[in-house]
Motif scaffolding. Structure first.
Motif, PDB file in Angstrom:
ATOM      1  N   ALA A 145      -8.511  -5.953  -2.888  1.00 52.80           N
ATOM      2  CA  ALA A 145      -7.198  -6.548  -3.130  1.00 52.80           C
ATOM      3  C   ALA A 145      -7.456  -7.770  -3.999  1.00 52.80           C
ATOM      4  CB  ALA A 145      -6.521  -6.958  -1.827  1.00 52.80           C
ATOM      5  N   ALA A 186      -4.858  -4.970   1.321  1.00 53.73           N
ATOM      6  CA  ALA A 186      -3.802  -5.204   0.335  1.00 53.73           C
ATOM      7  C   ALA A 186      -3.069  -6.493   0.640  1.00 53.73           C
ATOM      8  CB  ALA A 186      -2.810  -4.040   0.315  1.00 53.73           C
ATOM      9  N   PHE A 187      -2.644  -7.176  -0.421  1.00 56.86           N
ATOM     10  CA  PHE A 187      -1.806  -8.362  -0.299  1.00 56.86           C
ATOM     11  C   PHE A 187      -0.343  -7.973  -0.272  1.00 56.86           C
ATOM     12  CE2 PHE A 187      -5.442 -10.791  -2.052  1.00 56.86           C
ATOM     13  CZ  PHE A 187      -5.411 -11.881  -1.197  1.00 56.86           C
ATOM     14  N   ASP A 188       0.463  -8.756   0.453  1.00 58.20           N
ATOM     15  CA  ASP A 188       1.914  -8.684   0.330  1.00 58.20           C
ATOM     16  C   ASP A 188       2.358  -9.780  -0.640  1.00 58.20           C
ATOM     17  OD1 ASP A 188       4.512  -7.879   0.713  1.00 58.20           O
ATOM     18  OD2 ASP A 188       4.579  -8.313   2.860  1.00 58.20           O
ATOM     19  N   ASN A 189       3.634  -9.782  -0.976  1.00 56.86           N
ATOM     20  CA  ASN A 189       4.149 -10.776  -1.924  1.00 56.86           C
ATOM     21  C   ASN A 189       3.970 -12.215  -1.453  1.00 56.86           C
ATOM     22  OD1 ASN A 189       5.688  -8.165  -2.360  1.00 56.86           O
ATOM     23  ND2 ASN A 189       6.322  -9.307  -4.177  1.00 56.86           N
ATOM     24  N   TYR A 194      -3.507  -7.824   4.411  1.00 55.62           N
ATOM     25  CA  TYR A 194      -3.554  -6.826   5.474  1.00 55.62           C
ATOM     26  C   TYR A 194      -4.811  -5.978   5.307  1.00 55.62           C
ATOM     27  CZ  TYR A 194       1.247  -8.161   6.400  1.00 55.62           C
ATOM     28  OH  TYR A 194       2.374  -8.882   6.712  1.00 55.62           O
ATOM     29  N   ARG A 205      -3.871  -8.860  10.057  1.00 52.31           N
ATOM     30  CA  ARG A 205      -3.313  -9.684   8.992  1.00 52.31           C
ATOM     31  C   ARG A 205      -4.040 -11.023   8.983  1.00 52.31           C
ATOM     32  NH1 ARG A 205       2.408 -10.339  10.316  1.00 52.31           N
ATOM     33  NH2 ARG A 205       1.709 -12.009  11.684  1.00 52.31           N
ATOM     34  N   ARG A 233      -2.171   0.399  -0.311  1.00 54.54           N
ATOM     35  CA  ARG A 233      -1.686  -0.122  -1.583  1.00 54.54           C
ATOM     36  C   ARG A 233      -0.291  -0.728  -1.404  1.00 54.54           C
ATOM     37  NH1 ARG A 233      -6.366  -0.159  -3.140  1.00 54.54           N
ATOM     38  NH2 ARG A 233      -7.287   1.389  -4.554  1.00 54.54           N
ATOM     39  N   HIS A 234      -0.111  -1.911  -1.940  1.00 52.11           N
ATOM     40  CA  HIS A 234       1.167  -2.620  -1.868  1.00 52.11           C
ATOM     41  C   HIS A 234       2.137  -2.032  -2.887  1.00 52.11           C
ATOM     42  CE1 HIS A 234       3.786  -6.184  -2.896  1.00 52.11           C
ATOM     43  NE2 HIS A 234       3.927  -6.122  -1.584  1.00 52.11           N
ATOM     44  N   ARG A 239       6.141  -3.598   1.957  1.00 44.70           N
ATOM     45  CA  ARG A 239       6.030  -2.135   1.880  1.00 44.70           C
ATOM     46  C   ARG A 239       4.679  -1.745   1.297  1.00 44.70           C
ATOM     47  NH1 ARG A 239       9.494   0.521  -1.422  1.00 44.70           N
ATOM     48  NH2 ARG A 239      10.032   2.214   0.004  1.00 44.70           N
ATOM     49  N   PHE A 240       4.070  -0.732   1.914  1.00 46.42           N
ATOM     50  CA  PHE A 240       2.737  -0.290   1.523  1.00 46.42           C
ATOM     51  C   PHE A 240       2.660   1.233   1.597  1.00 46.42           C
ATOM     52  CE2 PHE A 240       2.564  -4.407   3.507  1.00 46.42           C
ATOM     53  CZ  PHE A 240       1.689  -5.164   2.739  1.00 46.42           C
ATOM     54  N   THR A 255       6.037  -0.155   6.551  1.00 49.33           N
ATOM     55  CA  THR A 255       6.878  -1.333   6.349  1.00 49.33           C
ATOM     56  C   THR A 255       6.530  -2.379   7.397  1.00 49.33           C
ATOM     57  OG1 THR A 255       8.666   0.078   5.512  1.00 49.33           O
ATOM     58  CG2 THR A 255       9.255  -2.152   6.167  1.00 49.33           C
TER      59      THR A 255
END
Length: 317
Positions: A145, A186-189, A194, A205, A233-234, A239-240, A255
């Motif tokens: 990520a 993966a990163f969230d916004n 995560y 997380r 994958r984000h 949402r992934f 989600t």
């Protein structure tokens, strides 16, 4: 009278037949024209190009929009790649991150024993950087990520850690026994990071503190047990796409809202799916068939052809 009634029934049947919806088209598929590829990871660039890594022989494959078959982008003979797990396209910085791992068993060359983080030019495939992972001979570099500032975070599977890569330096950012089997990352916004464990099925997380160190792990409890969670994958805020590599797995739309996790399987997902990525409203994924490499009962058997397969991103199966 009977003739008129028969004709009426025939017309009604014809109308019903005409109203029947046509069968759905077959799911799109892009061939990977080589045996025993065992594709483990997939990523996509902004222009819609798909890039896949081969755990079987270290080849990096590429499929541009409209291609019916993938072509070799980076060959192992010229790159020194051995067994490729994670691949990640960083469009912002023009880089392709690759996890190259050594073969286990008989290899004698140092490059075959050590895990390394390899960087290539995203357009040309030219090598940019080769960074050994900390404890390279005892680690397994799995997936990436990348933060907006270009710092990369690597899920390291064997020692249960997340490795941080800045420039040409890599260090262990966080290590925790609960991260054993770390795989999807993966990163969230909002900057939350995560990570999932392919061996335990657990999900965590974390994130960076003000001084850059990792915050304590928070475990998230999904509504069901994850089936060998692999690539993550984000695709949008909270949402992934989660690939589940088990026999009952496939592609799951995940989600996250706070500590609440919702899982919705996508239609057309295949058992053994190891990674998926979104392009528009379509998920493109690979089923690695990795049991043919790890299960002694399947050793030497033909896993059949490999492909990148597409499925719509919508809930339900």
């Amino acid at each position: 009278m009977r003739r008129a009634r028969w004709m009426g029934l025939a017309v009604a049947a014809g109308l019903l037949g005409a109203a029947a919806p046509p069968p759905p088209p077959p799911p799109p598929e892009i061939a990977i024209p080589q045996p025993r590829v065992f594709p483990e990871s997939i990523t996509a660039t902004r222009d819609g190009t798909l890039i896949v890594g081969s755990a079987g022989n270290g080849t990096i494959w590429r499929a541009r929009p409209g291609d019916k078959a993938a072509t070799i982008f980076i060959a192992p003979d010229s790159s020194g790649l051995v067994s490729v797990l994670g691949v990640f396209a960083d469009d912002r910085h023009g880089l392709l991150y690759v996890c190259s791992n050594g073969r286990r068993g008989d290899p004698t060359e140092a490059r075959d024993r050590a895990a390394a983080i390899r960087l290539f030019d995203l357009k040309s495939g030219a090598p940019v950087r080769n960074i050994p992972t900390p404890g390279a001979s005892r680690s397994l570099c799995n997936d990436f990520a990348v933060a907006p500032d270009g710092t990369a975070y690597v899920a390291e599977t064997l020692r249960g850690s997340i490795i941080r890569v800045r420039g040409d330096k890599a260090d262990v950012w966080i290590a925790d026994p609960r991260l054993a089997g770390a795989d999807g990352i993966a990163f969230d916004n909002d900057g939350q990071l995560y990570v999932t464990s392919v061996t335990s099925g657990r999900m965590f997380r974390t994130g960076a503190s003000a001084d850059g160190s990792a915050r304590p792990l928070v475990e998230l409890i999904p509504p069901r047990k994850l089936d060998r969670p692999d690539g993550l994958r984000h695709i949008g805020p909270g949402r992934f796409l989660l690939a589940e590599a088990g026999d009952e797995g496939g592609i799951t739309l995940m989600t996250v809202k706070g500590d609440m996790v919702t899982l919705s399987p996508l239609p057309g997902g295949r058992a053994g799916t190891t990674s998926a990525v979104a392009l528009g409203k379509t998920s493109w994924a690979v089923a690695g068939k990795l049991r043919y490499r790890t299960d002694p009962a399947l050793a030497g058997q033909d896993p059949g052809p490999f492909a990148i397969y597409g499925t719509p991103i919508r809930a339900g199966r």
